[in-house]
Design a protein around this motif. Structure first.
Motif, mmCIF file in Angstrom:
data_model
loop_
_atom_site.group_PDB
_atom_site.id
_atom_site.type_symbol
_atom_site.label_atom_id
_atom_site.label_comp_id
_atom_site.label_asym_id
_atom_site.label_seq_id
_atom_site.Cartn_x
_atom_site.Cartn_y
_atom_site.Cartn_z
ATOM 1 N N ASP A 184 0.799 -1.224 0.000
ATOM 2 C CA ASP A 184 0.000 0.000 0.000
ATOM 3 C C ASP A 184 0.832 1.273 0.000
ATOM 4 O O ASP A 184 0.279 2.359 -0.115
ATOM 5 N N GLN A 190 3.227 1.103 -6.956
ATOM 6 C CA GLN A 190 2.517 2.374 -7.177
ATOM 7 C C GLN A 190 1.670 2.318 -8.439
ATOM 8 O O GLN A 190 0.564 2.851 -8.487
ATOM 9 N N ARG A 193 -1.508 0.702 -7.649
ATOM 10 C CA ARG A 193 -2.372 1.571 -6.844
ATOM 11 C C ARG A 193 -2.949 2.693 -7.692
ATOM 12 O O ARG A 193 -4.145 3.003 -7.606
ATOM 13 N N ASN A 210 -7.419 -5.856 7.323
ATOM 14 C CA ASN A 210 -6.036 -5.402 7.221
ATOM 15 C C ASN A 210 -5.190 -6.488 6.581
ATOM 16 O O ASN A 210 -4.595 -7.325 7.273
ATOM 17 N N TYR A 212 -2.716 -5.632 4.434
ATOM 18 C CA TYR A 212 -1.382 -5.062 4.216
ATOM 19 C C TYR A 212 -0.540 -5.262 5.480
ATOM 20 O O TYR A 212 -0.002 -4.310 6.052
ATOM 21 N N THR A 219 3.909 -10.168 -0.412
ATOM 22 C CA THR A 219 4.387 -8.970 -1.092
ATOM 23 C C THR A 219 5.327 -9.353 -2.225
ATOM 24 O O THR A 219 5.206 -8.858 -3.359
#
Length: 537
Positions: A184, A190, A193, A210, A212, A219
């Motif tokens: 995030d 990016q 996102r 949650n 993240y 990840t």
């Protein structure tokens, strides 16, 4: 005094036996007709569309568990409900052996199955056992070598798909993993996102939104598919969309994680995911009474393997890492990599050679596993800090393939999941001579693209191509009621060489300047795609 003694006896009775994990299965789903008549109460429109394209009918597995059954089990003293599965019409529960066994007396309960299979034998009693935790450290080797991720894509000829703008656009990948910290905030994600490509997720371990959080394994896995750092890292499906599900608790190894895996797969189905990626595997548990043996790796025994098989019947491709036990005393694949319908991926190094840690097949019942291979040794990944590094494990060869599956499927959205998998297998370099380490080998997505263009058959009523073979021009004739369409011509390498948008009945395309040989056409109009071969003489 007697009262005090009684209380002590009750305490000993309650805590003298270990808590057991089990699944309680129900006999029916009384409200099934309502749900089958109102499918949007069960599944999203996107999920229904995926089913329609593949001609998959709704069935009883799609119907939620009858809520009064859940309520009654939940209200049973000494029973804790930990997870549920509508596909298998069951609850994952925890309690003492004695209390769990009483549930089988309920009229709506079909049977109870203990995770400790010895307790499913009549007359067997439970003994409290002290056990050591399984080491769950990821079998990976981080070396902060900066560079390019090009090799792990080019090895698969995935760059040819990307050059044709098949980058996963319109496809949804659900990742079942251990956590996604940094996704995030750090720069390698990016682009995802900014383009709203992360559609959501859920933390099944903590029962929270949650996702993240927790372990960074997810990840790194996501970065091999959706990461983007110019000149350092490009994922195999940079334009796909993603759901992020946390199902793995890295602090313990219990059968509950299998149930959480299935819950997440059901949510992926509900939301309309096309591909599931799972870089997780289950074989040894903290309590050895729950552990599997190689005999159990038959594709249908493990709870999560059964879930993977059902997920496939819903129209998704389920990509699973083979495991990292190849150089141990127990080198075989784990669950759900053994699942009959799992697309299992092993690991090679940058030179296409088998990586010694990659778990091997076959499945216990003799099926080829792994299915295919990809780079898993020194794969380029992004860390939660945003640093681009290398890491090793089938944890990364799996998602590298999952991203390519999504990008390939984008090119042929009307293909069934089984046909997608078969085309990829057939393109692999060991397809005619598979073995226990290499499976069918390393896919060639350029070849898969060419084969799909040549072999896919769709409805062609009222459609004609002539002349074929041709010398200069090709005419495409469409039904009188046809609408706006796109015609694309590809060479034998799968590269697009001509493109035309039109809404007329007759379209003529000149290929006079091209060499003699085989070409392919792909025509998209309405809700249909037509493909075929062209021969220039």
């Amino acid at each position: 005094m007697k009262k005090t003694i009684l209380i002590i006896v009750l305490i000993i009775s309650a805590f003298g036996y270990s808590q057991e994990d089990a699944w309680v299965y129900f006999k029916d789903k009384p409200n099934s007709q309502y749900y089958l008549a109102n499918p949007l109460q069960m599944l999203s429109q996107r999920a229904l569309n995926r089913r329609a394209i593949q001609n998959i009918q709704l069935d009883l597995k799609d119907v939620p568990i009858h809520q009064p059954y859940i309520d009654q089990i939940t209200a049973t003293p000494g029973i804790t409900v930990k997870a549920s599965s509508k596909w298998m019409n069951c609850l994952h529960i925890r309690g003492t052996q004695a209390v769990i066994q009483t549930l089988s007396l309920l009229s709506f309960v079909d049977h109870v199955s203990f995770a400790n299979v010895t307790l499913n034998r009549v007359g067997k009693t439970s003994n409290s056992t002290n056990y050591a935790a399984v080491n769950k450290e990821l079998e990976t080797q981080v070396t902060y070598n900066y560079g390019t991720s090009g090799n792990q894509i080019q090895m698969l000829n995935g760059n040819y798909l990307h050059q044709q703008n098949y980058t996963g656009t319109g496809k949804v990948i659900a990742i079942l993993d251990a956590g996604f910290p940094g996704v995030d905030i750090v720069s390698p994600f990016q682009r995802l996102r900014d383009n709203n490509q992360i559609l959501g997720g859920y933390n099944f371990v903590d029962r929270s939104n949650n996702f993240y959080a927790m372990n960074s394994h997810g990840t790194q896995v996501l970065s091999t598919m959706g990461g983007y750092v110019d000149n350092q890292l490009v994922g195999t499906a940079p334009d796909a969309s993603y759901y992020l599900f946390v199902t793995e608790d890295t602090t313990s190894e219990t059968p509950l994680e299998e149930s959480l895996w299935v819950e997440a797969a059901e949510m992926a189905d509900k939301f309309g995911a096309d591909v599931i990626n799972s870089s997780l595997g289950y074989f040894d548990f903290d309590n050895p009474n729950y552990s599997y043996t190689y005999n159990n790796m038959n594709g249908t025994t493990a709870f999560c393997s059964r879930g993977a098989n059902i997920a496939f019947t819903r129209g998704m491709v389920v990509v699973v890492s083979a495991g990292n036990s190849g150089n141990t005393s127990n080198p075989h694949i784990s669950a759900p990599a053994d699942a009959t319908n799992a697309f299992t991926v092993g690991a090679v190094n940058s030179l296409r050679n088998y990586a010694s840690f990659s778990s091997i097949g076959p499945s216990f019942d003799g099926r080829i596993k792994p299915d295919v291979m990809a780079q898993g040794q020194s794969a380029v990944v992004a860390m939660p800090s945003g640093v681009v590094a290398t890491n090793s494990g089938t944890s990364f060869s799996g998602p590298i393939i999952a991203g390519m599956v999504a990008s390939f499927w984008q090119a042929f959205p009307n293909l069934t999941n089984s046909r997608v998998v078969q085309l990829i297998k057939e393109s692999s370099d060991h397809f005619t001579n598979p073995n226990e380490q290499y499976g069918f080998g390393i896919p060639n997505f350029q070849l898969a693209l060419s084969n799909a263009l040549a072999n896919n058959q769709f409805s062609t009523e009222g459609f004609f191509v002539y002349p074929n073979p041709f010398s200069e021009e090709v005419t495409f004739s469409f039904p009188t009621n046809s609408i706006s369409r796109e015609i694309c011509i590809y060479n034998s390498l799968g590269q697009q060489i001509a493109r035309k948008n039109s809404d007329s009945r007759l379209d003529v395309i000149s290929l006079q300047s091209f060499e003699n040989g085989m070409y392919f056409y792909k025509i998209a109009y309405a809700n249909e795609t037509i493909t075929g071969k062209l021969i220039k003489k």
